[in-house]
Write a protein that holds these residues in place. Structure first.
Motif, mmCIF file in Angstrom:
data_model
loop_
_atom_site.group_PDB
_atom_site.id
_atom_site.type_symbol
_atom_site.label_atom_id
_atom_site.label_comp_id
_atom_site.label_asym_id
_atom_site.label_seq_id
_atom_site.Cartn_x
_atom_site.Cartn_y
_atom_site.Cartn_z
ATOM 1 N N GLY A 155 5.279 11.010 11.780
ATOM 2 C CA GLY A 155 4.004 10.325 11.946
ATOM 3 C C GLY A 155 3.646 9.479 10.738
ATOM 4 N N LEU A 156 3.857 10.018 9.539
ATOM 5 C CA LEU A 156 3.556 9.257 8.333
ATOM 6 C C LEU A 156 4.438 8.018 8.208
ATOM 7 N N ARG A 157 5.724 8.174 8.530
ATOM 8 C CA ARG A 157 6.626 7.020 8.441
ATOM 9 C C ARG A 157 6.217 5.931 9.422
ATOM 10 N N TRP A 158 5.727 6.349 10.591
ATOM 11 C CA TRP A 158 5.302 5.351 11.576
ATOM 12 C C TRP A 158 4.126 4.533 11.029
ATOM 13 N N VAL A 159 3.174 5.201 10.402
ATOM 14 C CA VAL A 159 1.991 4.512 9.881
ATOM 15 C C VAL A 159 2.359 3.646 8.685
ATOM 16 N N PHE A 160 3.082 4.216 7.709
ATOM 17 C CA PHE A 160 3.367 3.484 6.486
ATOM 18 C C PHE A 160 4.505 2.486 6.643
ATOM 19 N N GLY A 161 5.215 2.563 7.770
ATOM 20 C CA GLY A 161 6.294 1.613 8.004
ATOM 21 C C GLY A 161 5.850 0.309 8.619
ATOM 22 N N ASN A 162 4.580 0.202 9.003
ATOM 23 C CA ASN A 162 4.065 -1.039 9.577
ATOM 24 C C ASN A 162 3.202 -1.728 8.526
ATOM 25 N N PRO A 163 3.618 -2.904 8.005
ATOM 26 C CA PRO A 163 2.883 -3.549 6.902
ATOM 27 C C PRO A 163 1.438 -3.875 7.244
ATOM 28 N N LEU A 164 1.179 -4.301 8.479
ATOM 29 C CA LEU A 164 -0.194 -4.635 8.866
ATOM 30 C C LEU A 164 -1.054 -3.379 8.931
ATOM 31 N N LEU A 165 -0.524 -2.344 9.543
ATOM 32 C CA LEU A 165 -1.264 -1.095 9.642
ATOM 33 C C LEU A 165 -1.504 -0.497 8.265
ATOM 34 N N LEU A 166 -0.546 -0.651 7.369
ATOM 35 C CA LEU A 166 -0.691 -0.125 6.010
ATOM 36 C C LEU A 166 -1.854 -0.805 5.288
ATOM 37 N N ARG A 167 -2.007 -2.120 5.473
ATOM 38 C CA ARG A 167 -3.127 -2.832 4.851
ATOM 39 C C ARG A 167 -4.463 -2.376 5.433
ATOM 40 N N ILE A 168 -4.487 -2.177 6.754
ATOM 41 C CA ILE A 168 -5.710 -1.695 7.394
ATOM 42 C C ILE A 168 -6.095 -0.326 6.850
ATOM 43 N N VAL A 169 -5.119 0.552 6.711
ATOM 44 C CA VAL A 169 -5.381 1.885 6.168
ATOM 45 C C VAL A 169 -5.892 1.784 4.733
ATOM 46 N N GLY A 170 -5.350 0.864 3.954
ATOM 47 C CA GLY A 170 -5.798 0.686 2.575
ATOM 48 C C GLY A 170 -7.269 0.306 2.489
ATOM 49 N N THR A 171 -7.676 -0.675 3.299
ATOM 50 C CA THR A 171 -9.086 -1.077 3.306
ATOM 51 C C THR A 171 -9.984 0.033 3.819
ATOM 52 N N THR A 172 -9.575 0.676 4.913
ATOM 53 C CA THR A 172 -10.420 1.708 5.505
ATOM 54 C C THR A 172 -10.579 2.898 4.570
ATOM 55 N N ALA A 173 -9.483 3.331 3.950
ATOM 56 C CA ALA A 173 -9.553 4.500 3.064
ATOM 57 C C ALA A 173 -10.402 4.209 1.831
ATOM 58 N N SER A 174 -10.198 3.070 1.183
ATOM 59 C CA SER A 174 -10.968 2.777 -0.028
ATOM 60 C C SER A 174 -12.435 2.540 0.301
ATOM 61 N N SER A 175 -12.711 1.910 1.448
ATOM 62 C CA SER A 175 -14.096 1.726 1.867
ATOM 63 C C SER A 175 -14.770 3.069 2.123
ATOM 64 N N ASN A 176 -14.068 3.968 2.816
ATOM 65 C CA ASN A 176 -14.643 5.275 3.104
ATOM 66 C C ASN A 176 -14.867 6.111 1.846
ATOM 67 N N LEU A 177 -13.966 5.974 0.879
ATOM 68 C CA LEU A 177 -14.137 6.714 -0.375
ATOM 69 C C LEU A 177 -15.470 6.372 -1.022
ATOM 70 N N PHE A 178 -15.734 5.071 -1.181
ATOM 71 C CA PHE A 178 -16.942 4.654 -1.878
ATOM 72 C C PHE A 178 -18.178 4.720 -0.980
ATOM 73 N N ALA A 179 -17.991 4.541 0.325
ATOM 74 C CA ALA A 179 -19.121 4.711 1.236
ATOM 75 C C ALA A 179 -19.594 6.161 1.224
ATOM 76 N N THR A 180 -18.674 7.096 1.075
ATOM 77 C CA THR A 180 -19.050 8.507 1.013
ATOM 78 C C THR A 180 -19.827 8.809 -0.263
ATOM 79 N N VAL A 181 -19.498 8.133 -1.348
ATOM 80 C CA VAL A 181 -20.281 8.283 -2.576
ATOM 81 C C VAL A 181 -21.742 7.934 -2.294
ATOM 82 N N SER A 182 -21.953 6.829 -1.569
ATOM 83 C CA SER A 182 -23.323 6.424 -1.229
ATOM 84 C C SER A 182 -23.943 7.355 -0.192
ATOM 85 N N PHE A 183 -23.188 7.663 0.855
ATOM 86 C CA PHE A 183 -23.720 8.426 1.978
ATOM 87 C C PHE A 183 -24.127 9.842 1.574
#
Length: 444
Positions: free
Chosen positions: A237-265
């Protein structure tokens, strides 16, 4: 505040059939005429409404009744989302071996029973913060199993060409719950007190439990010879997600956004109830008015995608929800118009997060083989929600050290940078995102 990875509906690239094995009537038939989908949808609509009530009632209970500190709120929020970090990956592999509807049924039962303990403990005069931590942890574990299954069940309920429609309907329903739930939660807290308002959520989870019992699906559990060691399946499952360059970028934005949004929330209840002096009813109204943007976003997404293209909708929406986060701490500097700024921030954030979520979730649903749905969704959730307990603990520490408002500014600044993964990249050069490769459609 809206988390970038909201409740996603399910992926799939194969044609669906009815749970009785009969082919559904034509691709053009609306899901509003599909009784089986409506049964599942109705239960989820009630559960989403109930979850919004509890999302407001539990922090109010902690802040106003138990006098929670910044650090204690950090622990409470971390407990609620820690399960995505701790059991998220193995949950995906286990769920891929089970009937997803059955997993959802058991998860609803566990959540209802755990939440029911809070008003009972309060009525007995025994409620303490550690009880909130424990219940949040149990509900969080059940939610991991429910959400990963929820994201992966739609292909067994609808045709593949109806997946985008199903996503839109489920997300629109979620946003309707976001609109009505906080206002209803604020009213229930004022009328009944926070502990008994939680009983409303218990009732909605019971309703979801019954609806899922009545829902039919055509899912067949994987055979024993299609199962490997659990660690190998997690890695697949991890290889499937990290093996797709577009999906990897989406995960990068979503994860970093959620990290800092949780600080606020995490500190938002303290920010609204103590720093700004608002009432629980006003807090609920702000959440409800802001959530109207989410409903508008769910309705507008098909039009946005047609106008600017599926691929470009992702960075465009990411820029918007990242920039608008700055209005949240800014409200503390202009108390006379703070209420209006918070409503605008919530509206624009919810609108753009929904455009982002529906677009990127539909993309990953479309490209993932059916046998990997649970592991793909669990891998994504591990990355994008696994950072949230870290953000919650960071919020508690920073809030204790720097204060609530400076910590909110740190959260906003981090969200502003989060869009870079998708803004700097190939999305602008494309109009449509790629489809699944032909070999992926078999689901075997």
């Amino acid at each position: 505040m809206s988390r970038s990875e909201g409740g996603d509906a399910a992926p799939g690239v194969v044609d669906g059939t009815g749970s009785d094995g009969a082919q559904r009537d034509g691709a053009s038939r609306s899901l509003w005429r599909d009784g089986n989908f409506l049964t599942m949808w109705s239960g989820q609509a009630l559960a989403q409404l109930g979850s919004q009530v509890t999302e407001l009632a539990i922090p109010v209970l902690a802040v106003l009744l138990l006098q929670a500190s910044e650090l204690e709120l950090g622990f409470l929020n971390a407990a609620g989302v820690a399960a995505f970090l701790v059991v998220g990956l193995p949950a995906g592999a286990w769920i891929d071996r089970m009937r997803k509807r059955h997993v959802m049924i058991w998860a609803d039962a566990v959540r209802a029973l755990a939440l029911a303990a809070l008003p009972l403990l309060w009525w007995l005069g025994a409620l303490e913060m550690w009880h909130l931590y424990a219940v949040a942890l149990v509900v969080g574990v059940a939610t991991v199993f429910f959400d990963v299954s929820y994201q992966s069940i739609i292909p067994s309920l609808v045709r593949s060409e109806q997946i985008a429609e199903a996503n839109g309907k489920l997300e629109a329903t979620r946003e309707l719950a976001n609109i009505a739930g906080p206002a209803a939660g604020g009213w229930l807290v004022a009328a009944l007190s926070a502990p008994f308002a939680i009983l409303a959520t218990v009732g909605t989870y019971v309703a979801s439990f019954v609806a899922l019992l009545l829902t039919r699906d055509d899912e067949e559990p994987r055979t024993a010879d299609d199962r490997g060691p659990i660690l190998r399946e997690i890695g697949e499952g991890l290889r499937w997600v990290f093996g797709n360059p577009l999906l990897l970028r989406i995960v990068g934005t979503t994860a970093s956004s959620n990290l800092f949004a949780t600080v606020s929330f995490t500190l938002l209840p303290l920010f609204l109830l103590r720093e700004l002096g608002l009432s629980p009813e006003a807090m609920g109204i702000i959440f409800s008015l802001g959530a109207i943007g989410g409903l508008a976003g769910a309705i507008a997404t098909p039009h946005v995608v047609r106008r600017i293209g599926e691929a470009r909708a992702i960075p465009a929406s990411a820029i918007a929800f990242s920039a608008i986060a700055c209005l949240l701490p800014l409200a503390a500097t202009v108390p006379p118009i703070a209420f209006g700024l918070l409503v605008v921030q919530g509206f624009v954030s919810s609108f753009t997060v929904l455009v982002y979520n529906i677009t990127q979730v539909t993309f990953r649903q479309r490209i993932t083989p059916r046998r990997l749905l649970g592991r793909m969704n669990a891998s994504v959730r591990f990355c994008v929600w696994g950072v949230m307990p870290i953000g919650a603990l960071l919020a508690g520490a920073l809030g204790t050290w720097l204060g609530v408002v400076p910590t909110m500014w740190i959260g906003a600044a981090g969200q502003l940078l989060a869009a870079a993964f998708v803004v700097i990249g190939p999305f602008w050069r494309m109009r449509q995102l790629p489809d699944a490769e032909p070999a992926s459609g078999a689901g075997s």
